[in-house]
Design an enzyme around this catalytic site. Structure first.
Site, PDB file in Angstrom:
ATOM      1  N   LYS A  12      -1.122  12.635  -3.079  1.00  0.00           N
ATOM      2  CA  LYS A  12      -0.278  11.330  -2.195  1.00  0.00           C
ATOM      3  C   LYS A  12       0.083  10.338  -3.459  1.00  0.00           C
ATOM      4  CE  LYS A  12       1.660   9.973   1.546  1.00  0.00           C
ATOM      5  NZ  LYS A  12       1.861  11.061   2.519  1.00  0.00           N
TER       6      LYS A  12
HETATM    7  N1  GLU Z   1       5.553  12.239   3.125  1.00  0.00           N
HETATM    8  C1  GLU Z   1       5.436  13.273   3.979  1.00  0.00           C
HETATM    9  C2  GLU Z   1       3.922  13.692   4.539  1.00  0.00           C
HETATM   10  O1  GLU Z   1       3.137  12.716   4.666  1.00  0.00           O
HETATM   11  C3  GLU Z   1       6.239  14.598   3.516  1.00  0.00           C
HETATM   12  C4  GLU Z   1       5.450  15.030   2.107  1.00  0.00           C
HETATM   13  C5  GLU Z   1       6.261  16.277   1.328  1.00  0.00           C
HETATM   14  O2  GLU Z   1       7.053  16.598   1.691  1.00  0.00           O
HETATM   15  O3  GLU Z   1       5.589  16.707   0.259  1.00  0.00           O
HETATM   16  O4  GLU Z   1       3.892  14.469   5.153  1.00  0.00           O
END
Ligand code: GLU
Length: 435
Positions: free
Chosen positions: A125
């Site tokens: 993240k």
């Molecule tokens: N931000 C989204 C999540 O929390 C998608 C993450 C992604 O597709 O890599 O799942």
């Protein structure tokens, strides 16, 4: 033969359990669920120790020249929690409340999420402390490009693949992709997902998280013997996840009686016309003042007498302060970490069926995986094909988790953690420790 990471004298030494009752800290919320699942799995102490730590954490200072000529320095993070199952995967958020603890928790949740739906990714993240609503497009572009340059050493289609998250979107992903590609000297579409369709994005990606919420909610209602048509739903959060989940649930015949965003909610027992509310937000910026319903607060929205509640905004909205007032029969966690660990017990006691975040909102990363596969193959699928494969994965994952929950007599959250931790730990055992 798999490596045995259990030493004869080794035992799990857990920190003081009370330490995890801090409802404010999402990393502790994640860790307390992890601990419970690890205990039930009788996780090997070596694996337990490894999985409690993020692999990499990077903090970057991001100088940005504002339109007025002044320089501001922002702080950004990228955390790779675990990459044993594949490249790190996870979004980038721009928000004033970003902290390293939060990004660590979100990166861990991505690890478990990818493992629950069994796609070959680890978890990551990123976040930048900023208020994107107060920045011009040009300032946001400079911020994004400089942040991307700052985390360049981590990024790559085989190592770390960002995506949109809170307050970031396709346009931001286009800048990340362009910055990375310029540094590499050639176009690398697979370095980010959630890109515009025109430059290697996948059909169906934008709707995927909301669609996944709709799919698992339908599975849950069917499992509980509840009807789908006419089932009442309240959705907190009207961004990419909440607005699409509401729209698709309405198309399935559910009645969306309330929606809300950061300015508050709107309630209408006859049902809210979701496309109409979305059109209002498009022209007015927020739901505030939406005329076809009664204005309610977000707190009121969460405790409405509905069958399904979808918290689809940020962390820590269901806490010990309001959990006992929640009247929904089913909670579908569209957001990451909307329920604190301490509130889990209250919801359990009330018999509320919680579809946990790492399962409920996994549709987004699942279609991100499809996007990455399409980019690498240079061959693109139809929207129908994307949606069909997404539906298969969401349904299968829901039933995998449900089965485990029934076997172990635990709730779906604990079962989802057990499933994902066991998948990650199997790979650790097979790979052993590089030394
Ligand atoms: N931000 C989204 C999540 O929390 C998608 C993450 C992604 O597709 O890599 O799942």
């Amino acid at each position: 033969m798999a490596t045995d990471l259990r030493l004869p004298t080794d035992r799990i030494v857990r920190p003081d359990k009370d330490r995890f009752l801090n409802e404010e800290n999402p990393f502790e919320a994640m860790m307390s669920r992890f601990d419970r699942a690890a205990e039930l799995l009788d996780l090997e102490p070596g694996i337990y120790k490894i999985l409690r730590h993020p692999e990499k954490q990077l903090t970057v200072s991001i100088p940005v020249m504002h339109d007025n000529g002044e320089v501001e320095v922002y702080t950004g993070y990228r955390v790779l929690y675990n990459t044993s199952r594949g490249p790190a995967k996870g979004g980038i958020r721009f928000d004033m409340n970003v902290t390293l603890e939060e990004v660590k928790a979100l990166a861990a949740w991505m690890t478990w999420k990818c493992a629950v739906v069994n796609i070959p990714f680890g978890g990551a993240k990123g976040g930048v402390i900023c208020d994107p609503l107060k920045m011009s497009v040009a300032e946001l572009e400079r911020l994004t490009r400089r942040y991307t340059a700052g985390i360049m050493s981590l990024l790559g289609p085989d190592s770390d693949v960002p995506a949109p998250d809170v307050n970031t979107n396709e346009r931001v992903m286009a800048w990340v992709m362009d910055t990375y590609s310029m540094r590499m000297g050639h176009t690398v579409t697979a370095v980010v997902t959630g890109k515009p369709i025109e430059m290697g994005g996948s059909l169906g990606r934008r709707e995927a998280t909301g669609r996944g919420c709709m799919i698992v909610t339908k599975e849950a209602l069917t499992h509980l013997g509840m009807p789908i048509k006419g089932t009442t739903v309240a959705v907190q959060g009207f961004g990419n996840v909440g607005s699409i989940a509401a729209d698709l649930m309405q198309k399935e015949g559910m009645t969306i009686v309330a929606v809300g965003d950061r300015t508050g909610g709107v309630h209408n027992t006859n049902g809210i016309d979701v496309p109409d509310a979305a059109a209002w937000v498009k022209s007015h910026g927020t739901l505030e003042g939406y005329p076809r319903g009664d204005a309610i607060s977000n707190d009121e929205l969460l405790t409405l007498d509905v069958e399904v509640l979808v918290p689809a905004a940020l962390e820590n909205v269901i806490t010990t302060k309001n959990a006992d007032k929640i009247r929904a029969r089913v909670i579908c966690e569209g957001a990451n970490g909307p329920t604190t660990a301490a509130a889990d017990a209250v919801l359990d006691e009330k018999g509320i069926f919680v579809i946990p975040d790492i399962l409920a909102n996994a549709g987004g990363v699942t279609v991100s995986y499809f996007e990455w596969v399409q980019d690498r193959g240079g061959y693109f699928w139809s929207e129908a094909s994307v949606n069909e494969r997404l539906t298969d994965i969401m349904k299968r994952s829901f039933h995998d988790v449900l089965k485990l929950a029934q076997q172990h007599k635990v709730n779906l959250r604990t079962a989802a953690y057990m499933l994902s931790i066991s998948r990650v730990s199997t790979v650790h055992k097979l790979r052993g420790i590089y030394a």
